[in-house]
Design a protein around this motif. Structure first.
Motif, mmCIF file in Angstrom:
data_model
loop_
_atom_site.group_PDB
_atom_site.id
_atom_site.type_symbol
_atom_site.label_atom_id
_atom_site.label_comp_id
_atom_site.label_asym_id
_atom_site.label_seq_id
_atom_site.Cartn_x
_atom_site.Cartn_y
_atom_site.Cartn_z
ATOM 1 N N PRO A 1 -15.383 12.939 -7.142
ATOM 2 C CA PRO A 1 -16.115 11.748 -6.723
ATOM 3 C C PRO A 1 -17.586 11.853 -7.097
ATOM 4 O O PRO A 1 -18.116 12.962 -7.212
ATOM 5 C CB PRO A 1 -15.935 11.746 -5.203
ATOM 6 N N PHE B 1 0.819 -1.209 0.000
ATOM 7 C CA PHE B 1 0.000 0.000 0.000
ATOM 8 C C PHE B 1 0.859 1.269 0.000
ATOM 9 O O PHE B 1 0.620 2.204 -0.756
ATOM 10 C CB PHE B 1 -0.918 -0.021 1.227
ATOM 11 N N ASP B 2 1.865 1.278 0.868
ATOM 12 C CA ASP B 2 2.681 2.490 1.015
ATOM 13 C C ASP B 2 3.469 2.800 -0.260
ATOM 14 O O ASP B 2 3.637 3.968 -0.627
ATOM 15 C CB ASP B 2 3.645 2.339 2.197
ATOM 16 N N ARG C 1 1.011 4.179 -2.799
ATOM 17 C CA ARG C 1 0.625 5.551 -2.453
ATOM 18 C C ARG C 1 1.755 6.535 -2.736
ATOM 19 O O ARG C 1 1.545 7.620 -3.271
ATOM 20 C CB ARG C 1 0.247 5.622 -0.973
ATOM 21 N N ASN D 1 -8.006 12.770 -8.793
ATOM 22 C CA ASN D 1 -8.868 13.576 -7.932
ATOM 23 C C ASN D 1 -8.057 14.661 -7.219
ATOM 24 O O ASN D 1 -8.446 15.825 -7.166
ATOM 25 C CB ASN D 1 -9.574 12.684 -6.920
ATOM 26 N N VAL D 2 -6.881 14.276 -6.724
ATOM 27 C CA VAL D 2 -6.030 15.269 -6.042
ATOM 28 C C VAL D 2 -5.624 16.356 -7.035
ATOM 29 O O VAL D 2 -5.562 17.541 -6.698
ATOM 30 C CB VAL D 2 -4.777 14.579 -5.439
ATOM 31 N N VAL E 1 -10.707 14.684 -11.776
ATOM 32 C CA VAL E 1 -11.981 13.970 -11.619
ATOM 33 C C VAL E 1 -12.555 14.295 -10.242
ATOM 34 O O VAL E 1 -11.823 14.631 -9.316
ATOM 35 C CB VAL E 1 -11.836 12.417 -11.725
ATOM 36 N N MET F 1 -7.334 6.959 -9.846
ATOM 37 C CA MET F 1 -8.461 7.869 -9.612
ATOM 38 C C MET F 1 -8.139 8.826 -8.462
ATOM 39 O O MET F 1 -8.495 10.002 -8.501
ATOM 40 C CB MET F 1 -9.735 7.076 -9.287
ATOM 41 N N GLU F 2 -7.440 8.310 -7.471
ATOM 42 C CA GLU F 2 -7.058 9.163 -6.343
ATOM 43 C C GLU F 2 -6.134 10.285 -6.811
ATOM 44 O O GLU F 2 -6.323 11.454 -6.477
ATOM 45 C CB GLU F 2 -6.364 8.324 -5.275
ATOM 46 N N ARG G 1 1.857 9.791 -5.176
ATOM 47 C CA ARG G 1 2.264 11.134 -4.731
ATOM 48 C C ARG G 1 3.419 11.659 -5.575
ATOM 49 O O ARG G 1 3.503 12.850 -5.881
ATOM 50 C CB ARG G 1 2.680 11.098 -3.265
ATOM 51 N N ARG H 1 -7.866 2.338 -8.745
ATOM 52 C CA ARG H 1 -8.261 3.146 -7.574
ATOM 53 C C ARG H 1 -7.206 4.195 -7.268
ATOM 54 O O ARG H 1 -7.496 5.345 -6.986
ATOM 55 C CB ARG H 1 -8.475 2.233 -6.361
ATOM 56 N N ARG H 2 -5.948 3.781 -7.368
ATOM 57 C CA ARG H 2 -4.860 4.723 -7.093
ATOM 58 C C ARG H 2 -4.837 5.831 -8.153
ATOM 59 O O ARG H 2 -4.645 7.008 -7.846
ATOM 60 C CB ARG H 2 -3.529 3.959 -7.073
#
Lengths: 473, 367
Positions: free
Chosen positions: B366, B318-319, B322, B359-360, B364, B355-356, B326, B352-353
């Motif tokens: 939500p 996960f890290d 992420r 979004n940031v 896009v 899209m994140e 970033r 999913r990543r």
């Protein structure tokens, strides 16, 4: 030896073990807390605040129907002093306007965030962030209870440590720095730390901070002040000295995030999730033969509102005892097991005898006395003397705790406050103590009946205006 | 149970409670005047010191005379008042606090206590000298770096850091060799924040650490790279190649935590020539190394890193995933465009990543 004699012996032995243990813990606690108090100068908290190497901390706040206080509480959390801090508010299926007031006040917008799924939780409906406040995250999820909310917060946490905070708790400005300082000093060894929890009823609260500590005008909260001082300043401090803490209050505790993820997060099948997680972390580390410490810190202060009615207090105490019983039962295999070190040989047996069996033994003592009175077999002289010892020993423990408080912290400024604490330390033995035994027995009964509801807590709220009662998930 | 014994026990408890109550009453009676005296001294000292700060003037003989403590308790109050202010002030105002520390005799007393037989006194003395920022204490504190007590050595290092004694740096860095891991954390903090007020150049802080990079002890190498990761900046580019070469060598260190910190430090240096080495870090067995490689690639930039970071977004850890996301955001439009390009074909965690990230970046929203 008749069965009455046998029971009497058991009760007396249990009494001496319990009171002897608490006396020993008090003796251990005093020098330890004194040293902590003196070390404050060397620890140089402002330096920690400026440190670039201080690891980040996520403050996780489970919230359920907290619309009346949530904004003020989150505001005060955002103002806490710590170099890298994020606040994760987890709304656990609230049925009131908790989310709406947060959205409005902090300008929250729905965002796309990938959350960990290491720990299974109820479904997360949405994640909110604020453009103005970068270190605030709000998770809106379906109701799953406090443990589930904490787990969702851990999944959302971005930092190596987290501090769990109840939504109705007020933290001192430096509380996080102080609770993290021993962790920073021993990052590989100290896996969790908890601070002292104090009673906020009667205190002057302004802007989300306790401005002046004072005792409530009502007796019930003051009796709880004595209990809190005794439990935290003496009991937990003593247990911490011998690395035998099995509980750090869920209202304010710091944990290594990765470690809690490793053990699967908070258990959802108990109402004593704060004790259970610590026991599970400890047994996990003991199994892996990893050296560790769990610390109690005398200073990091969190203030909480305690029940002001017997009904609410009774429910709370029953729940606490049920949680304790559930945890002890779940991890019963660790008791007297040398594989688990101090936890197996000291902490678990102590909690079993002093905390779990304590109310049973005390109630048995009262029952035998009544029975002997009814049958006319009672030796009044002996019983009166035994009762005096029980009361006097209890008073001594309470007075020592109050003395402890006065020597080290002096939260209360007036003579009157301490005089009142001393009086009530004596009076609590007549009536109040027996009530707590009754409530704990009720908790035990609920444990056997597998009841898991949290019950209601009527809160008056901090500050000038009393607020509506709220229920907890 | 023996009745006389029970009576004796009861009497003992009565006596203990009585003694405790009497002691408490005496304390409560005596406490008020003692606390009032402390509050009075505190107010008196604060008034003089705050006046110096607000008026922005040198302390006169009259000021010093008003501050000189008569006894140990007064001295502790004065130390606390001065320490509070010294911690907040900068420049000339802080120098004045140092002058007050010296002229009121606090520094002299602390120097004499630095050789006390009691370790506790030596610790307090070192702490006070640190608060004072007095250069008079440098030599004595240097000697304290060899104290038998680990805490004294650690606090002396911190004090030297506050004073900004650049000459002490190699000695402080060498404490990594003989202190335990926990105290090393404190020493590392000292080195990273070393002499912030006296502007000790980063290069001076970096040099002794670079010398430790090849140490035989894993602990020493780790703490040296750990400090370097917080100290190296793009500003050191002129001297970077030499430091970078030593750090690059650490990417093959047998210790994962050393490799991870080396990745972080290389990213801080920001030399694009180092990107290929960091890309190989994305395939490291340690998730921590992959995470810092991704972060550093984001800091370094360059067209070549895009593909590697896009791939890292699908990392099972996960890290790492992420951090890759970033890093792509840090690369600005190029990174975001690349994510948008891959999002159409992505599935599961990668999608999913992506899209994140989008979004940031505001591309896009939500649903």
């Amino acid at each position: 030896m008749s069965w009455q004699d046998l029971l009497q012996v058991i009760v007396i032995v249990d009494f001496f073990i319990v009171h002897g243990s608490y006396s020993l813990l008090t003796l251990l606690a005093f020098p330890a807390v004194r040293t902590q108090h003196r070390r404050a100068f060397i620890d140089d908290y402002p330096h920690v605040f400026r440190s670039r190497l201080a690891p980040g901390v996520s403050i996780i706040v489970p919230a359920y129907n907290e619309e009346a206080t949530i904004v003020e509480n989150v505001d005060s959390l955002l103002m806490l002093r710590y170099p890298q801090l994020e606040v994760v508010v987890v709304i656990d299926g609230a049925t009131d306007a908790t989310l709406d007031v947060l959205r409005e006040h902090f300008g929250l917008t729905k965002v796309i965030r990938v959350l960990r799924d290491d720990i299974t939780t109820q479904r997360v409906n949405a994640v909110y962030a604020s453009e103005r406040i970068a270190n605030l995250i709000v998770i809106d999820k379906q109701n799953g209870g406090k443990a589930d909310a904490l787990n969702a917060g851990i999944n959302a946490s971005n930092h190596p440590y987290f501090v769990s905070v109840d939504a109705d708790v007020i933290l001192e400005e430096d509380a996080v720095i102080r609770v993290m300082t021993p962790i920073l000093r021993n990052p590989r060894l100290v896996v969790a730390a908890g601070g002292i929890l104090r009673v906020a009823n009667g205190c002057e609260v302004r802007g989300g901070r306790v401005i002046r500590a004072a005792l409530s005008k009502r007796t019930l909260p003051v009796l709880q002040v004595i209990e809190y001082i005794r439990a935290f300043a003496a009991g937990r401090a003593g247990l911490s000295v011998i690395n035998s803490l099995l509980i750090i209050s869920g209202a304010f505790s710091a944990f290594n995030t990765a470690l809690v993820r490793e053990v699967g997060g908070y258990a959802r099948d108990t109402v004593g999730e704060d004790m259970e997680i610590l026991v599970r972390v400890r047994r996990h580390l003991a199994r892996q033969k990893r050296p560790y410490r769990v610390l109690y810190l005398a200073y990091p202060v969190a203030w909480t509102e305690v029940p002001e009615t017997l009904k609410a207090l009774g429910r709370q105490r029953a729940r606490w005892h049920r949680g304790l019983s559930e945890t002890l039962w779940k991890h019963r295999d660790t008791a007297f097991n040398p594989r688990y070190g101090y936890m197996g040989l000291v902490a678990m047996p102590f909690f079993l005898v002093a905390e779990f069996l304590g109310p049973i033994a005390e109630a048995t003592g009262y029952a035998i006395f009544l029975l002997l009175v009814l049958t006319g077999d009672v030796n009044f002289a002996f019983y009166l003397l035994f009762l005096s010892i029980a009361v006097l020993w209890g008073v001594l423990l309470s007075l020592s705790a109050v003395f402890f408080e006065d020597v080290n912290f002096r939260w209360y400024e007036t003579w009157g406050s301490y005089t009142r604490l001393v009086w009530l330390a004596v009076l609590e033995n007549f009536g109040y103590r027996q009530l707590t035994v009754w409530w704990r027995l009720r908790g035990l009964a609920q444990f056997f009946a597998h009841r898991r509801a949290w019950g209601k807590m009527e809160r008056r709220g901090f500050g000038a205006g009393a607020r509506n009662g709220r229920a907890r998930s | 149970m023996n009745v006389p014994l029970v009576v004796l026990l009861a009497l003992a408890f009565v006596a203990s409670n009585g003694v405790l109550i009497v002691v408490m009453l005496i304390r409560l009676t005596l406490r008020a005047p003692a606390e009032a005296a402390r509050a009075r001294w505190r107010a008196r000292y604060a008034e003089v010191i705050d006046d110096l700060i607000m008026q922005d003037r040198e302390p006169s003989g009259h000021d010093i005379a008003a501050l000189i403590p008569d006894n140990r308790r007064q001295r502790r109050v004065l130390e606390a008042v001065l320490a509070e202010r010294a911690g907040l002030l900068r420049g000339r105002a802080r120098s004045r606090m140092t002058e007050v520390f010296e002229r009121t005799g606090i520094v002299g007393i602390a120097l004499s206590e630095l050789v006390s037989r009691r370790a506790w006194n030596r610790r307090i003395a070192a702490e006070v000298l640190g608060h004072s920022r007095s250069e008079q204490a440098t030599q004595d504190l240097l000697l304290s770096l060899r104290d038998a007590d680990d805490d004294v050595r650690t606090i002396a290092a911190k004090a030297l850091g506050k004073i900004g004694a650049a000459d002490a740096l190699p000695f402080i860095a060498s404490l990594f060799r003989d202190l335990d891991e926990d105290r090393c954390a404190s020493v590392a903090d000292t080195i990273v924040s070393f002499g912030e007020t006296s502007h000790v150049p980063r290069e001076e802080r970096i040099a002794p650490l670079v010398d430790l990079l090849d140490d035989s002890s894993e602990k020493v190498r780790y703490w040296a790279t750990h400090c370097l990761a917080s100290l190296t900046r793009v500003a050191q580019r002129s001297k970077a190649p030499e430091t970078a070469a030593r750090l690059l060598a650490r990417l093959s260190d047998p210790s994962a935590r050393v490799r991870a910190e080396a990745c972080r430090a290389i990213g801080s240096l920001g030399l694009s020539a180092d990107a290929p080495a960091l890309e190989s870090g994305l395939a490291d067995v340690s998730a921590e190394v992959r995470r810092y490689s991704a972060r550093s690639l984001g800091a370094i930039g360059g067209a070549g890193v895009l593909a590697a970071l896009i791939q890292a977004m699908g990392d099972p850890d996960f890290d790492v995933s992420r951090e890759a996301g970033r890093a792509l955001i840090a690369l600005d439009e190029r990174g975001i465009d690349a994510v948008q390009g891959m999002a159409g074909a992505a599935t599961g965690a990668s999608l999913r990543r992506a899209m994140e990230v989008l979004n940031v970046a505001g591309r896009v929203s939500p649903l």
